[in-house]
Design an enzyme around this catalytic site. Structure first.
Site, PDB file in Angstrom:
ATOM      1  N   CYS A 180       4.978  -3.367   0.804  1.00  0.00           N
ATOM      2  CA  CYS A 180       4.678  -2.610   2.027  1.00  0.00           C
ATOM      3  C   CYS A 180       3.373  -3.036   2.696  1.00  0.00           C
ATOM      4  CB  CYS A 180       4.628  -1.116   1.723  1.00  0.00           C
ATOM      5  SG  CYS A 180       6.148  -0.519   0.995  1.00  0.00           S
ATOM      6  N   ASN A 240      10.700   4.802   5.508  1.00  0.00           N
ATOM      7  CA  ASN A 240       9.768   3.776   5.032  1.00  0.00           C
ATOM      8  C   ASN A 240      10.433   2.411   5.195  1.00  0.00           C
ATOM      9  OD1 ASN A 240       8.185   2.030   3.556  1.00  0.00           O
ATOM     10  ND2 ASN A 240       7.992   3.370   1.758  1.00  0.00           N
ATOM     11  N   HIS A 286       0.466   3.368   6.728  1.00  0.00           N
ATOM     12  CA  HIS A 286       1.815   3.060   6.250  1.00  0.00           C
ATOM     13  C   HIS A 286       2.665   4.333   6.307  1.00  0.00           C
ATOM     14  CE1 HIS A 286       5.087   1.594   3.951  1.00  0.00           C
ATOM     15  NE2 HIS A 286       4.759   2.147   2.810  1.00  0.00           N
TER      16      HIS A 286
END
Ligand code: UT7
Length: 331
Positions: free
Chosen positions: A113, A288, A258
């Site tokens: 990520c 996500n 994030h």
């Protein structure tokens, strides 16, 4: 040595198909109330038959248009992904072919990520070496290709998408969306890697012809542990980058973390004393999207007029590895 670097052309692309929490209720033992209260996610976009390079291609086309560049102006392509089309060729080579670009370096970076922030720093390094560079940086993920839709602890969290930008050692004077990359800070800790994995298919867990993919081929995560590390690590690295630039959280005009879980974002912002009106959140729409999460949020914020000239923007991400990173961009 000249070391100023600039960033422009923020764009994102998500596939058309939307998977709502109600759709997931039919696939796995979960419910909308649990997903919304524990994660903030209401829906995510998922591919039908597109691969990583297809999503990246769409985002890159928009980025070229928004930065007033032709494919032939690009000097390097970096793709941040852990879900490339194939092991070989890498996603960047497939993307360059789709864009009609040949003869320049093209590489993938896997920092889960945090991949986009790692990509910014790599692009910055290239621009210091070669100030005339125009690095096309795209983060693209088909996370759902590595999701076990029988595992409710991960199935509800992720979505697919891509976000792109161009990074150069020369300013984009003509471009209203351009920013100056003030600083980047990266970290990793391999001792915690086992808490978030996709092991199957790697050389330590090789594919055996005829063997069915087991749970190891999909995202596996110790959610609570990852949650704690995500908040702590993103808080620490955010404070570190602020400190080494002699600024405080109040100086940040827009905070783009994030997009994994609204509770992580809220804990982080609270611990850093950043007010709600300065935080950009779109996890409710996209879930996500791993490396694509921060550039999708950045482009979405820019499109919504949340990134204004003069703004100081802080990006921060955390992911498998563990890896984490922060970037300060002055618009
Ligand atoms: O992008 C990389 C970084 N990733 C992250 O940052 C993700 C970090 N972790 C998280 O966001 C959260 O830990 C999760 C959203 C994954 C889980 O939330 P949680 O509040 O930590 O829940 P939990 O894992 O502690 O589970 C609580 C309960 C359990 O039931 P019991 O044992 O209390 O009876 C789970 O079995 O919730 C249950 N549960 C679910 N229930 C309905 C777990 N997943 C689900 C589900 N639907 N999808």
């Amino acid at each position: 040595m000249k070391n100023s670097t600039y960033i422009a052309g923020f764009s994102f692309y998500v596939p058309d198909t939307i998977l709502t929490n109600q759709d997931l209720e039919k696939k796995v033992d979960t419910n909308d109330e649990w997903i919304v209260s524990r994660t903030g996610i209401r829906q995510r976009h998922i591919v039908n038959s597109q691969a990583c390079s297809d999503l990246a291609y769409e985002a890159c086309l928009k980025t070229l248009e928004r930065s007033s560049l032709m494919p032939g102006d690009i000097t390097h392509i970096i793709t941040a992904t852990f879900t490339p089309d194939a092991y070989v060729p890498n996603a960047a080579c497939i993307i360059m072919e789709k864009l009609g670009i040949r003869g320049i370096p093209a590489l993938d970076v896997n920092a889960a990520c945090t991949g986009f922030i790692y990509g910014i720093e790599l692009a910055r390094g290239l621009c210091v070496l070669w100030p005339g560079s125009k690095v096309l940086l795209v983060a693209s993920e088909v996370v759902t290709s590595r999701i076990n839709f029988k595992d409710r602890s991960t199935a509800v969290l992720f979505g697919d998408g891509a976000g792109a930008c161009v990074i150069s050692g020369e300013s984009f004077d003509h471009n209203a969306s351009a920013g100056y990359i003030r600083d980047v800070l990266l970290k990793a800790d391999g001792s915690l890697g086992g808490l978030l994995t996709v092991k199957g298919g790697g050389s330590a867990y090789p594919l055996v012809p005829g063997q069915k993919a087991d749970d190891d081929f999909f995202v596996q995560m110790e959610g609570r542990e990852v949650f704690k590390h995500a908040v702590r690590s993103m808080k620490n690295i955010s404070q570190d980058i602020l400190e080494r630039n002699n600024i405080v959280a109040e100086d940040i005009d827009l905070f783009i973390p994030h997009q994994a879980n609204i509770r992580i974002i809220e804990s982080l912002a609270k611990s850093m004393l950043i007010s709600n009106d300065k935080i950009f959140v779109n996890v409710q729409e996209y879930g996500n999207t791993s490396a694509a999460s921060v550039p999708i949020a950045l482009a979405d914020a820019w499109e919504k007029g949340r990134v204004k000239p003069g703004y100081l923007v802080l990006l921060v991400a955390f992911g498998g590895g563990f890896t984490w990173g922060a970037a300060l961009i002055q618009f």
